[in-house]
Write a protein that holds these residues in place. Structure first.
Motif, PDB file in Angstrom:
ATOM      1  N   ARG A  40       0.825  -1.225   0.045  1.00 31.12           N
ATOM      2  CA  ARG A  40       0.048  -0.282  -0.040  1.00 31.12           C
ATOM      3  C   ARG A  40       1.101   1.229   0.109  1.00 31.12           C
ATOM      4  N   GLU A  84       2.225   1.737  -3.386  1.00 33.38           N
ATOM      5  CA  GLU A  84       1.094   2.321  -4.313  1.00 33.38           C
ATOM      6  C   GLU A  84       0.792   3.925  -4.077  1.00 33.38           C
ATOM      7  N   ARG A  90       4.030   5.718  -5.436  1.00 38.28           N
ATOM      8  CA  ARG A  90       3.712   5.886  -6.983  1.00 38.28           C
ATOM      9  C   ARG A  90       2.791   7.070  -7.332  1.00 38.28           C
ATOM     10  N   LEU A 131      -7.701   6.046  -4.092  1.00 37.26           N
ATOM     11  CA  LEU A 131      -7.611   4.724  -3.240  1.00 37.26           C
ATOM     12  C   LEU A 131      -8.780   4.586  -2.225  1.00 37.26           C
TER      13      LEU A 131
END
Length: 225
Positions: free
Chosen positions: A167, A170, A173, A188
């Motif tokens: 996570r 993520e 990024r 998200l």
């Protein structure tokens, strides 16, 4: 993201060589119940002298000024080796060249554009006063677009060795894509406070100072291209 209002006013020094802009900044800041302008000036050397004497909580600094510019003043106030570095928020019209990198390298805690709305400026001052770094999301996008191709991949940092959870990777990024906390939260489907927690963990785990360094890290380790 809402920054808590302090009970003690945030003392601010405003430095901009354009009187009209400086007056506008002073007026906006002084109108806030949790802020007060300690002083104002129109050049970098005067800013250095004022900040060393007054020790404000935040310095709002322009870049292009006569004599000592904002980057030079920031370096003297917050650069490497300064015993008690000031918290400098750079507010400028120049956003597509080396000024952004140079200001942050000089020790600035944040960077905003002058065409940002007043509430973003005030949020920036409060954020920097609390000791957090701030980079305008639009500036992040422009930095990525202009400099990403110049960032060389690290030879000793493959993605599988990065000490982050899936996570957190993520979120990193998305930071590298130039998304703000609100945009990451929407992407998200989590709260902005949760995103803020993730960002703090990422910076701590990787030993990074701010979102710009996180962007560079992501490109160097092949997380984004």
């Amino acid at each position: 993201m809402t920054v808590p209002i302090r009970t003690v006013p945030i003392r601010v020094v405003v430095c901009d060589d354009q009187l009209l802009i400086r007056t506008g900044l002073v007026t906006i800041i002084d109108a806030q119940p949790d802020m007060e302008v300690a002083d104002e000036c129109g050049d970098g050397q005067a800013a250095v002298d004022l900040v060393r004497r007054l020790r404000p909580d935040v310095v709002v600094m322009d870049i292009r000024m006569p004599g000592l510019d904002g980057i030079g003043a920031t370096r003297l106030l917050a650069g490497s080796g300064v015993p008690h570095p000031a918290k400098v928020l750079v507010v400028t019209t120049f956003n597509l060249d080396e000024y952004v990198y140079e200001a942050l390298r000089a020790g600035a805690s944040g960077f905003l554009l002058k065409d940002a709305p007043p509430d973003r400026l005030l949020h920036g001052i409060r954020t920097v006063a609390m000791g957090a770094a701030l980079l305008d999301p639009e500036v992040t996008r422009q930095l990525v677009g202009k400099y990403a191709a110049r960032i060389r991949p690290a030879e000793d940092g493959p993605a599988q060795d990065i000490p982050l959870t899936p996570r957190e990777l993520e979120v990193l990024r998305l930071i590298a894509d130039g998304l703000s906390n609100s945009e990451i939260a929407a992407a998200l489907m989590i709260s902005r406070e949760t995103v803020k927690t993730f960002v703090s963990r990422i910076l701590t785990k990787l030993g990074l100072r701010d979102r710009v360094q996180a962007v560079v890290y992501a490109y160097r380790h092949g997380l984004v291209t």
